[in-house]
Design a protein around this motif. Structure first.
Motif, PDB file in Angstrom:
ATOM      1  N   GLN A  12       0.685  -1.067   0.288  1.00 17.05           N
ATOM      2  CA  GLN A  12       0.121   0.041   0.137  1.00 17.05           C
ATOM      3  C   GLN A  12       0.780   1.482   0.077  1.00 17.05           C
ATOM      4  OE1 GLN A  12      -2.605  -0.124   3.406  1.00 17.05           O
ATOM      5  NE2 GLN A  12      -4.126   1.915   2.233  1.00 17.05           N
ATOM      6  N   GLN A  13       1.882   1.600   0.874  1.00 20.83           N
ATOM      7  CA  GLN A  13       2.897   2.332   0.638  1.00 20.83           C
ATOM      8  C   GLN A  13       3.543   2.239  -0.168  1.00 20.83           C
ATOM      9  OE1 GLN A  13       4.816   1.467   4.324  1.00 20.83           O
ATOM     10  NE2 GLN A  13       4.182   2.913   5.454  1.00 20.83           N
ATOM     11  N   MET A  14       4.025   1.709  -1.096  1.00 22.13           N
ATOM     12  CA  MET A  14       4.190   1.790  -2.401  1.00 22.13           C
ATOM     13  C   MET A  14       3.652   2.233  -3.279  1.00 22.13           C
ATOM     14  SD  MET A  14       7.514   0.886  -1.317  1.00 22.13           S
ATOM     15  CE  MET A  14       8.020   0.162  -3.328  1.00 22.13           C
ATOM     16  N   GLN A  15       1.944   1.764  -3.443  1.00 23.27           N
ATOM     17  CA  GLN A  15       1.420   1.865  -4.441  1.00 23.27           C
ATOM     18  C   GLN A  15       0.824   3.521  -4.304  1.00 23.27           C
ATOM     19  OE1 GLN A  15       0.066   0.308  -7.285  1.00 23.27           O
ATOM     20  NE2 GLN A  15      -0.942   1.793  -7.710  1.00 23.27           N
ATOM     21  N   LEU A  16       0.846   3.758  -2.471  1.00 19.56           N
ATOM     22  CA  LEU A  16       0.693   5.429  -2.664  1.00 19.56           C
ATOM     23  C   LEU A  16       2.209   6.739  -3.477  1.00 19.56           C
ATOM     24  CD1 LEU A  16      -0.830   6.774  -1.078  1.00 19.56           C
ATOM     25  CD2 LEU A  16      -0.301   7.260   0.592  1.00 19.56           C
ATOM     26  N   LEU A  17       3.106   5.525  -3.145  1.00 16.10           N
ATOM     27  CA  LEU A  17       3.811   6.680  -3.710  1.00 16.10           C
ATOM     28  C   LEU A  17       4.442   6.935  -5.300  1.00 16.10           C
ATOM     29  CD1 LEU A  17       7.473   5.144  -1.900  1.00 16.10           C
ATOM     30  CD2 LEU A  17       6.625   7.364  -1.724  1.00 16.10           C
ATOM     31  N   LYS A  18       4.000   5.780  -5.788  1.00 15.07           N
ATOM     32  CA  LYS A  18       3.778   5.539  -7.200  1.00 15.07           C
ATOM     33  C   LYS A  18       2.969   6.470  -8.348  1.00 15.07           C
ATOM     34  CE  LYS A  18       5.193   0.574  -7.963  1.00 15.07           C
ATOM     35  NZ  LYS A  18       5.442  -0.844  -8.517  1.00 15.07           N
ATOM     36  N   GLU A  19       1.825   6.194  -7.546  1.00 16.62           N
ATOM     37  CA  GLU A  19       0.400   7.129  -7.871  1.00 16.62           C
ATOM     38  C   GLU A  19       0.758   8.661  -7.430  1.00 16.62           C
ATOM     39  OE1 GLU A  19      -2.969   6.271  -5.230  1.00 16.62           O
ATOM     40  OE2 GLU A  19      -3.257   3.962  -6.345  1.00 16.62           O
ATOM     41  N   SER A  20       1.436   8.821  -5.912  1.00 20.15           N
ATOM     42  CA  SER A  20       1.818  10.173  -6.430  1.00 20.15           C
ATOM     43  C   SER A  20       2.912  11.145  -7.304  1.00 20.15           C
ATOM     44  CB  SER A  20       2.533  10.646  -4.688  1.00 20.15           C
ATOM     45  OG  SER A  20       2.065   9.832  -3.697  1.00 20.15           O
ATOM     46  N   PHE A  21       4.611   9.671  -7.507  1.00 17.75           N
ATOM     47  CA  PHE A  21       4.416   9.981  -8.663  1.00 17.75           C
ATOM     48  C   PHE A  21       4.259  10.962 -10.104  1.00 17.75           C
ATOM     49  CE2 PHE A  21       7.740   9.058 -12.542  1.00 17.75           C
ATOM     50  CZ  PHE A  21       8.667  10.212 -12.118  1.00 17.75           C
ATOM     51  N   GLN A  22       3.511   9.828 -10.084  1.00 14.36           N
ATOM     52  CA  GLN A  22       2.461  10.112 -11.960  1.00 14.36           C
ATOM     53  C   GLN A  22       1.680  11.317 -10.890  1.00 14.36           C
ATOM     54  OE1 GLN A  22       1.686   7.081 -13.564  1.00 14.36           O
ATOM     55  NE2 GLN A  22       1.653   8.886 -14.528  1.00 14.36           N
ATOM     56  N   THR A  23       1.118  11.865 -10.106  1.00 14.33           N
ATOM     57  CA  THR A  23       0.079  13.160  -9.824  1.00 14.33           C
ATOM     58  C   THR A  23       1.628  14.048  -9.890  1.00 14.33           C
ATOM     59  OG1 THR A  23      -0.990  12.094  -8.373  1.00 14.33           O
ATOM     60  CG2 THR A  23      -0.675  15.002  -8.668  1.00 14.33           C
ATOM     61  N   LEU A  24       2.503  13.966 -10.062  1.00 13.65           N
ATOM     62  CA  LEU A  24       4.199  14.888  -9.940  1.00 13.65           C
ATOM     63  C   LEU A  24       4.147  15.357 -11.754  1.00 13.65           C
ATOM     64  CD1 LEU A  24       6.507  14.735  -7.470  1.00 13.65           C
ATOM     65  CD2 LEU A  24       5.142  16.231  -7.609  1.00 13.65           C
ATOM     66  N   GLN A  25       4.108  14.052 -12.931  1.00 15.04           N
ATOM     67  CA  GLN A  25       4.278  13.816 -13.599  1.00 15.04           C
ATOM     68  C   GLN A  25       3.044  14.995 -14.200  1.00 15.04           C
ATOM     69  OE1 GLN A  25       4.319   9.800 -14.695  1.00 15.04           O
ATOM     70  NE2 GLN A  25       6.577  10.312 -16.016  1.00 15.04           N
ATOM     71  N   TYR A  26       1.849  14.313 -14.188  1.00 11.05           N
ATOM     72  CA  TYR A  26       0.680  14.891 -14.796  1.00 11.05           C
ATOM     73  C   TYR A  26       0.996  16.704 -14.663  1.00 11.05           C
ATOM     74  CZ  TYR A  26      -1.196  10.598 -15.228  1.00 11.05           C
ATOM     75  OH  TYR A  26      -1.788   9.949 -15.029  1.00 11.05           O
ATOM     76  N   LEU A  27       1.719  17.656 -13.038  1.00 10.91           N
ATOM     77  CA  LEU A  27       1.819  18.650 -13.238  1.00 10.91           C
ATOM     78  C   LEU A  27       2.299  19.197 -14.063  1.00 10.91           C
ATOM     79  CD1 LEU A  27       0.866  17.979  -8.989  1.00 10.91           C
ATOM     80  CD2 LEU A  27      -0.586  19.600 -10.828  1.00 10.91           C
ATOM     81  N   LEU A  28       3.156  18.256 -14.600  1.00  8.82           N
ATOM     82  CA  LEU A  28       4.233  19.049 -15.313  1.00  8.82           C
ATOM     83  C   LEU A  28       4.641  20.499 -15.842  1.00  8.82           C
ATOM     84  CD1 LEU A  28       7.733  18.781 -16.279  1.00  8.82           C
ATOM     85  CD2 LEU A  28       7.179  17.019 -17.992  1.00  8.82           C
ATOM     86  N   PRO A  29       3.150  20.015 -16.600  1.00  2.00           N
ATOM     87  CA  PRO A  29       2.909  22.006 -17.094  1.00  2.00           C
ATOM     88  C   PRO A  29       2.885  22.946 -15.620  1.00  2.00           C
ATOM     89  CG  PRO A  29       1.461  20.472 -17.747  1.00  2.00           C
ATOM     90  CD  PRO A  29       2.078  19.729 -17.337  1.00  2.00           C
TER      91      PRO A  29
END
Length: 311
Positions: free
Chosen positions: A156-173
């Motif tokens: 669950q912790q690893m999945q949360l980290l992956k989702e956080s990184f995915q959100t950061l990628q979405y926020l690139l603009p």
């Protein structure tokens, strides 16, 4: 005489740009600071001689970059050169400091996007993929280290980290816009004392307490807030657009909140130290930024400053 001065200044500023570029390339720590100032020679030249004359100066900077063997840095020269030239033209037209900052932020943000595209197409370097690989390597090394210490992270912790990184990628603009703002501010701030020395009447930045967004921004914010509650497919263009617009508008509301704090303490004849301490505390503890954002929304919606002036 005029042509001689034009050519002389162009040669001197091109030499300055060349030195700054070389320092940025070969001196690690100081080079990082110099790279932020690469647009300054373009700004000064354009402010003094106009955008038509700056075309030749711009072409010369690209040739110099190529002669140094830094072909991969051509997009960087293009981005900083065009950004500096636009800000210089706005200075020449005697626009307000906030208008110049806005124009600089837009052009630098667009240039950064173009840099990503050009680097991807011509140099075959995909920054998003590079970030993804770096993140996965960091995740693997962190997980191995924790396992060696007997503190293996849960799925669950690893999945949360992956989702956080995915959100950061979405926020690139959004990150590109913020970086564009920083580059525009640093370029404008660095060039202003030089232009004053050259005899130009450059106004100071208005104090933060005078900053006020147009009231229409509040309606855009409320609209995006409503859209964010809708069921939108994660990763879709619409989802990424809403997420980034919401992030930028939230940051603007935070700035509005800070502006009201500085205004309030100024009216109370309290020194700048108190609001500065509040800014430092809220930035160190991001949870409190929510209160600053709410304060900015209230100030914009109910016009607290005018209400206070009436009283």
């Amino acid at each position: 005489m005029k042509n001689t001065r034009y050519l002389t200044e162009g040669a001197v500023l091109l030499a300055l740009f060349a030195v700054m570029l070389l320092v940025s390339l070969y001196i690690p720590l100081i080079g990082g600071l110099f790279s932020l100032l690469l647009g300054v020679p373009f700004l000064i030249f354009t402010a003094r001689h106009g955008w038509k004359n700056s075309i030749l100066f711009f072409a010369g900077s690209l040739v110099l970059t190529g002669l140094f063997g830094a072909i991969l840095l051509l997009p960087v020269t293009f981005a900083f050169g065009l950004g500096g030239a636009v800000i210089g033209e706005l200075y020449k037209r005697e626009k307000s400091r906030y208008s110049i900052l806005l124009g600089g932020t837009v052009i630098f943000s667009v240039n950064l996007v173009l840099m990503f595209v050009i680097t991807n197409v011509f140099a075959n370097i995909n920054m998003l993929n590079e970030l993804q690989v770096a993140f996965e390597e960091s995740m693997s090394s962190t997980e191995e280290m924790l396992r060696s210490l007997g503190q293996a992270p849960s799925e669950q912790q690893m999945q949360l980290l992956k989702e956080s990184f995915q959100t950061l990628q979405y926020l690139l603009p959004s990150f590109l816009v913020i970086l564009g703002f920083i580059l525009a501010f640093v370029t404008q701030w660095s060039a202003a004392p030089i232009l004053r020395k050259l005899g130009y009447a450059i106004e100071k930045f208005p104090p933060l307490r005078s900053f006020k967004l147009p009231k229409s921004v509040l309606w855009y914010y409320l609209l995006v807030l409503v859209l964010s509650f809708l069921e939108i497919e994660k990763g879709s263009f619409f989802y990424i657009s809403v997420l980034n617009i919401a992030t930028i508008l939230q940051l603007l509301m935070v700035v509005q909140g800070y502006a009201f704090l500085f205004y309030y303490f100024h009216k109370k004849s309290v020194g700048k130290l108190v609001p500065i301490i509040i800014v430092i505390i809220t930035l160190a503890l991001p949870f409190f930024l929510q209160f600053i954002r709410i304060l900015g929304i209230i100030d914009l919606g109910f016009d607290l400053r005018n209400q206070r002036n009436k009283k």
